[in-house]
Design a protein around this motif. Structure first.
Motif, PDB file in Angstrom:
ATOM      1  N   ALA A 443     -51.329 -65.270  69.561  1.00 22.69           N
ATOM      2  CA  ALA A 443     -50.431 -64.521  69.816  1.00 22.69           C
ATOM      3  C   ALA A 443     -49.898 -64.319  67.611  1.00 22.69           C
ATOM      4  CB  ALA A 443     -49.530 -65.902  69.483  1.00 22.69           C
ATOM      5  N   VAL A 444     -49.093 -63.055  67.876  1.00 24.77           N
ATOM      6  CA  VAL A 444     -48.764 -62.317  67.213  1.00 24.77           C
ATOM      7  C   VAL A 444     -47.303 -63.052  66.641  1.00 24.77           C
ATOM      8  CG1 VAL A 444     -48.586 -60.230  65.948  1.00 24.77           C
ATOM      9  CG2 VAL A 444     -50.095 -60.245  67.919  1.00 24.77           C
ATOM     10  N   ALA A 445     -47.281 -63.428  65.044  1.00 20.65           N
ATOM     11  CA  ALA A 445     -46.124 -63.910  64.467  1.00 20.65           C
ATOM     12  C   ALA A 445     -45.239 -62.526  64.544  1.00 20.65           C
ATOM     13  CB  ALA A 445     -46.178 -65.007  63.440  1.00 20.65           C
ATOM     14  N   ASP A 446     -44.001 -62.842  63.507  1.00 25.24           N
ATOM     15  CA  ASP A 446     -43.173 -62.211  63.333  1.00 25.24           C
ATOM     16  C   ASP A 446     -43.581 -60.654  61.983  1.00 25.24           C
ATOM     17  OD1 ASP A 446     -41.255 -62.557  65.333  1.00 25.24           O
ATOM     18  OD2 ASP A 446     -40.205 -64.055  63.959  1.00 25.24           O
ATOM     19  N   VAL A 504     -51.117 -73.151  63.659  1.00 29.61           N
ATOM     20  CA  VAL A 504     -50.194 -72.600  62.919  1.00 29.61           C
ATOM     21  C   VAL A 504     -50.386 -72.594  61.534  1.00 29.61           C
ATOM     22  CG1 VAL A 504     -48.347 -72.865  64.663  1.00 29.61           C
ATOM     23  CG2 VAL A 504     -48.530 -74.624  62.831  1.00 29.61           C
ATOM     24  N   ARG A 505     -49.625 -71.359  60.857  1.00 31.10           N
ATOM     25  CA  ARG A 505     -49.684 -71.587  59.119  1.00 31.10           C
ATOM     26  C   ARG A 505     -49.939 -73.132  58.209  1.00 31.10           C
ATOM     27  NH1 ARG A 505     -47.778 -65.346  57.895  1.00 31.10           N
ATOM     28  NH2 ARG A 505     -47.243 -65.648  59.495  1.00 31.10           N
ATOM     29  N   GLY A 506     -50.191 -73.429  57.716  1.00 33.70           N
ATOM     30  CA  GLY A 506     -49.967 -74.900  56.803  1.00 33.70           C
ATOM     31  C   GLY A 506     -51.528 -76.065  57.482  1.00 33.70           C
ATOM     32  N   GLU A 509     -56.988 -74.257  59.628  1.00 36.72           N
ATOM     33  CA  GLU A 509     -58.475 -73.519  60.433  1.00 36.72           C
ATOM     34  C   GLU A 509     -58.540 -72.535  60.214  1.00 36.72           C
ATOM     35  OE1 GLU A 509     -55.534 -76.056  62.649  1.00 36.72           O
ATOM     36  OE2 GLU A 509     -55.328 -74.713  60.948  1.00 36.72           O
ATOM     37  N   LEU A 510     -57.900 -71.562  59.639  1.00 34.16           N
ATOM     38  CA  LEU A 510     -57.687 -70.171  59.116  1.00 34.16           C
ATOM     39  C   LEU A 510     -58.612 -69.920  57.357  1.00 34.16           C
ATOM     40  CD1 LEU A 510     -56.245 -67.743  61.653  1.00 34.16           C
ATOM     41  CD2 LEU A 510     -59.249 -68.437  61.130  1.00 34.16           C
ATOM     42  N   GLY A 511     -58.786 -71.264  56.970  1.00 33.96           N
ATOM     43  CA  GLY A 511     -59.131 -71.243  55.195  1.00 33.96           C
ATOM     44  C   GLY A 511     -58.110 -71.271  54.537  1.00 33.96           C
ATOM     45  N   ARG A 512     -58.234 -71.781  53.391  1.00 34.72           N
ATOM     46  CA  ARG A 512     -57.239 -71.957  52.771  1.00 34.72           C
ATOM     47  C   ARG A 512     -55.799 -70.909  51.970  1.00 34.72           C
ATOM     48  NH1 ARG A 512     -57.494 -75.003  47.855  1.00 34.72           N
ATOM     49  NH2 ARG A 512     -58.385 -76.649  49.300  1.00 34.72           N
ATOM     50  N   ALA A 513     -56.339 -69.667  52.748  1.00 35.94           N
ATOM     51  CA  ALA A 513     -54.866 -69.352  53.033  1.00 35.94           C
ATOM     52  C   ALA A 513     -53.820 -69.088  53.158  1.00 35.94           C
ATOM     53  CB  ALA A 513     -55.185 -67.417  52.426  1.00 35.94           C
ATOM     54  N   TRP A 514     -54.247 -69.412  54.823  1.00 36.60           N
ATOM     55  CA  TRP A 514     -53.952 -69.921  55.953  1.00 36.60           C
ATOM     56  C   TRP A 514     -53.107 -71.304  55.361  1.00 36.60           C
ATOM     57  CZ3 TRP A 514     -53.000 -67.241  60.413  1.00 36.60           C
ATOM     58  CH2 TRP A 514     -52.723 -67.648  61.226  1.00 36.60           C
ATOM     59  N   TYR A 515     -53.496 -72.332  55.003  1.00 33.86           N
ATOM     60  CA  TYR A 515     -52.611 -73.378  54.302  1.00 33.86           C
ATOM     61  C   TYR A 515     -51.316 -72.570  53.243  1.00 33.86           C
ATOM     62  CZ  TYR A 515     -52.225 -77.266  51.612  1.00 33.86           C
ATOM     63  OH  TYR A 515     -51.261 -78.632  50.573  1.00 33.86           O
ATOM     64  N   ASP A 516     -52.217 -72.082  52.449  1.00 35.37           N
ATOM     65  CA  ASP A 516     -50.981 -71.476  50.996  1.00 35.37           C
ATOM     66  C   ASP A 516     -49.906 -70.614  52.091  1.00 35.37           C
ATOM     67  OD1 ASP A 516     -52.388 -72.433  49.664  1.00 35.37           O
ATOM     68  OD2 ASP A 516     -53.994 -70.954  48.429  1.00 35.37           O
ATOM     69  N   GLN A 517     -49.846 -70.209  53.076  1.00 37.74           N
ATOM     70  CA  GLN A 517     -48.900 -69.565  54.054  1.00 37.74           C
ATOM     71  C   GLN A 517     -48.020 -69.872  54.784  1.00 37.74           C
ATOM     72  OE1 GLN A 517     -50.911 -66.118  55.672  1.00 37.74           O
ATOM     73  NE2 GLN A 517     -52.080 -65.457  53.990  1.00 37.74           N
ATOM     74  N   GLY A 518     -48.012 -71.130  54.679  1.00 43.96           N
ATOM     75  CA  GLY A 518     -47.365 -72.285  55.328  1.00 43.96           C
ATOM     76  C   GLY A 518     -47.319 -73.552  54.433  1.00 43.96           C
ATOM     77  N   LYS A 519     -47.210 -73.441  53.582  1.00 47.08           N
ATOM     78  CA  LYS A 519     -46.231 -74.126  52.597  1.00 47.08           C
ATOM     79  C   LYS A 519     -45.677 -73.466  51.340  1.00 47.08           C
ATOM     80  CE  LYS A 519     -50.065 -74.894  49.083  1.00 47.08           C
ATOM     81  NZ  LYS A 519     -50.738 -75.417  48.369  1.00 47.08           N
ATOM     82  N   LEU A 520     -44.463 -74.683  51.240  1.00 47.45           N
ATOM     83  CA  LEU A 520     -43.574 -74.305  49.753  1.00 47.45           C
ATOM     84  C   LEU A 520     -42.147 -73.512  50.632  1.00 47.45           C
ATOM     85  CD1 LEU A 520     -45.954 -74.538  47.223  1.00 47.45           C
ATOM     86  CD2 LEU A 520     -44.270 -76.360  47.908  1.00 47.45           C
ATOM     87  N   VAL A 521     -42.940 -71.526  49.606  1.00 47.84           N
ATOM     88  CA  VAL A 521     -41.751 -71.306  50.204  1.00 47.84           C
ATOM     89  C   VAL A 521     -42.334 -70.603  51.337  1.00 47.84           C
ATOM     90  CG1 VAL A 521     -40.785 -71.322  47.425  1.00 47.84           C
ATOM     91  CG2 VAL A 521     -42.533 -69.364  48.370  1.00 47.84           C
ATOM     92  N   LYS A 524     -42.040 -71.853  56.326  1.00 49.04           N
ATOM     93  CA  LYS A 524     -40.892 -70.837  57.478  1.00 49.04           C
ATOM     94  C   LYS A 524     -42.112 -70.421  58.317  1.00 49.04           C
ATOM     95  CE  LYS A 524     -39.710 -66.465  55.354  1.00 49.04           C
ATOM     96  NZ  LYS A 524     -38.929 -65.805  55.497  1.00 49.04           N
ATOM     97  N   ASN A 525     -42.982 -70.180  57.982  1.00 49.47           N
ATOM     98  CA  ASN A 525     -44.467 -69.557  58.855  1.00 49.47           C
ATOM     99  C   ASN A 525     -44.860 -70.589  59.692  1.00 49.47           C
ATOM    100  OD1 ASN A 525     -44.154 -67.531  57.262  1.00 49.47           O
ATOM    101  ND2 ASN A 525     -45.405 -67.360  55.989  1.00 49.47           N
ATOM    102  N   THR A 526     -44.406 -71.897  59.252  1.00 49.73           N
ATOM    103  CA  THR A 526     -45.457 -72.815  60.195  1.00 49.73           C
ATOM    104  C   THR A 526     -44.725 -73.149  61.532  1.00 49.73           C
ATOM    105  OG1 THR A 526     -46.072 -74.392  58.185  1.00 49.73           O
ATOM    106  CG2 THR A 526     -45.621 -75.047  60.750  1.00 49.73           C
TER     107      THR A 526
END
Length: 548
Positions: A443-446, A504-506, A509-521, A524-526
């Motif tokens: 899928a392609v996110a916003d 989803v991010r958090g 599955e796609l590395g540490r950046a995938w986790y970082d992009q789905g936590k804290l501020v 919402k990406n999750t």
């Protein structure tokens, strides 16, 4: 009495809590008291309501239960793992709640083909090491914690919790006589590790917050107070103790969510002093394994120092440096997760393109050879390293499975690269993987980010939007939702459902950046990823908005 058309509503009994100068009025604090008759009455009302509202589904529930039961093999045995002179395995039997752990003799030093065990057929020369069903007798709760054999295979240390408070009691059995020794260590966190000579046990205890923070040493056969060998005073860090795959070193690991530190001690010197390998530095995580490269002993260190998705390096055992020499360089998007080291082989576990991967490389006097990624032959799969108890062995035990392939145990033959299937999970009732299809789509996110989706359906499921679908996701703590077969899920698929996992991010599955992009501020990406996955399934015709 609650009407079946109106759910019970909890009464409001305001209670004011004050902390740090702020006061909060909570109308439902009273529900925390599980023994309060009002709490019990409310829960019973909720149960009565749920039962009334779902009464019409009683026949369906019964059919689903029977489908799941008849597909599940209740009597089973694990694939034996060789350690020293024995093959070790566990078995379950129909009607018993817990596993029985056993062993049988290895026929010859060159015997690396595990005996084929058949449910219901006695195993020649079987020795029962621990029957958890016997251990659990007379207790309302039972949990097995540690299960550890001494290096000479004569002593077994195990731990149990029969209360449910996650504090385990360690006991020791002499397997030559069957005698349970007087040594008994209560209040541990579960794990137990032997010294090389079998004279000492190492274990951890927890603080009031259930944080393992102390490592202790117990000398077998003594009533003297156990020795505290390490205490972690930083409340962010959890501790554990174990051995390297080579069995040469005792290892204490201390880790927080973003930082770690490892201490080691020669396993044949149990009363010695543990020493730090690389001092902790905020934000740097690492783990290690011992390797022998020619005449040199090194620690292979998996770390993220200036390597977001981790790299593998090496440091001398006798003079470790803070910056390991690079063995496998950092590659953004390829998340190195674990390293297993044997006498002649290195096994690297990692993730790439939202899939688990396993690669092997030879070890020799010249160092670590070229990595070869193992091909498991499917579009989607989950693979990893299994139980390997020997340091010098010609095969590596692996496990794999997918959304359509039952969990499979394999041996990878190091010299030839051959994968030998040792066992595959039995799915009763005529299950045929060819009746189902699995697929990876994106899928392609916003914000333009591509989000992987793993899905499975019956092969004859229409792609015209008419199929119902269940979309699942998690997206937290860098936990990955890897594809795997589920026996209960088959009842859903056989009724025409599509089952999909949105990675989803958090998650990881796609590395540490995938986790970082789905936590804290970025949390919402999750959720926006999950919405994007839902819309994508509809646009591809797997389902419709009304049937998702």
């Amino acid at each position: 009495m609650t009407s079946s058309s109106h759910p019970p509503v909890a009464a409001k009994h305001p209670i004011t809590r004050s902390h740090h100068g702020d006061s909060v009025e909570d109308d439902y604090e009273w529900l925390r008291d599980k023994d309060d008759p009002r709490t019990i009455a409310h829960l019973e009302a909720e149960n009565d309501y749920a039962e009334a509202r779902t009464a019409h589904l009683g026949d369906l529930r019964a059919r689903l239960f029977e489908e799941i039961r008849t597909r599940t093999l209740e009597t089973d045995l694990s694939v034996p793992v060789r350690h020293g002179r024995w093959w070790y395995y566990s078995r379950t039997s129909e009607g018993s709640q817990y596993a029985i752990r056993c062993r049988t003799r290895v026929e010859s030093p060159d015997d690396w083909d595990p005996p084929v065990l058949v449910p219901g057929v006695p195993v020649p020369g079987e020795e029962v090491l621990l029957d958890s069903n016997v251990e659990a007798e007379g207790h309302e709760f039972f949990s097995l914690g540690g299960f550890s054999l001494s290096d000479d295979e004569n002593l077994l240390a195990w731990s149990v919790d029969v209360v449910g408070d996650e504090r385990y009691t360690i006991r020791v059995k002499d397997l030559r006589t069957g005698e349970v020794l007087p040594d008994e260590i209560p209040g541990t966190s579960g794990g137990v590790t032997w010294s090389a000579d079998g004279s000492h046990l190492f274990y951890t205890t927890v603080d009031d917050a259930w944080r393992p923070h102390r490592v202790w040493r117990h000398r077998l056969g003594t009533d003297a107070s156990d020795v505290l060998v390490h205490e972690e005073t930083d409340e962010r860090f959890f501790t554990g103790v174990g051995r390297t795959q080579s069995e040469r070193y005792l290892v204490i690991g201390a880790s927080s969510k973003i930082t770690s530190e490892v201490l080691v001690l020669e396993a044949d010197d149990p009363t010695g002093e543990f020493r730090v390998v690389i001092p902790r530095r905020d934000g740097v995580e690492y783990s290690l394994e011992h390797a022998v490269l020619g005449d040199h002993d090194v620690f292979l260190v998996l770390h993220n120092d200036d390597a977001e998705d981790f790299e593998l390096g090496s440091v001398p055992v006798d003079a470790p440096t803070s910056r390991p020499d690079v063995v496998v360089p950092h590659t953004p998007g390829t998340r190195l997760e674990a390293v297993d080291v044997f006498a002649k082989t290195l096994v690297l576990s990692y993730r790439r393109a939202a899939m688990t991967r396993v690669a092997v490389a030879p070890l020799g006097a010249d160092g670590v050879g070229e990595l070869t990624e193992i091909d498991f032959g499917e579009e989607l799969f989950t693979a990893g390293v299994g139980a390997n108890a020997e340091w010098d062995q010609p095969v590596i035990r692996l496990g794999m499975g997918s959304l359509v392939t039952p969990s499979t145990v394999l041996d990878y033959v190091v010299d030839t690269g051959e994968l030998v299937v040792r066992k595959q999970q039995t799915v009763l009732g005529g299950y045929d993987p060819a009746d189902y299809v699995q697929h990876r789509t994106w899928a392609v996110a916003d914000d333009g980010t591509r989000v992987p989706i793993s899905l499975v359906a019956r092969a004859d499921t229409p792609r015209d939007g008419s199929a119902p679908a269940l979309l699942y996701g998690y997206g937290s703590y860098e936990i990955s939702m890897d594809p795997g077969l589920s026996i209960p899920r088959l009842s859903l698929l056989d009724r025409g459902f599509v089952f999909a996992i949105a990675h989803v991010r958090g998650g990881g599955e796609l590395g540490r950046a995938w986790y970082d992009q789905g936590k804290l501020v970025h949390k919402k990406n999750t959720f926006s990823d999950f919405v994007a996955a839902a819309r994508h399934l509809v646009s591809e015709g797997w389902t419709s908005a009304e049937r998702l």
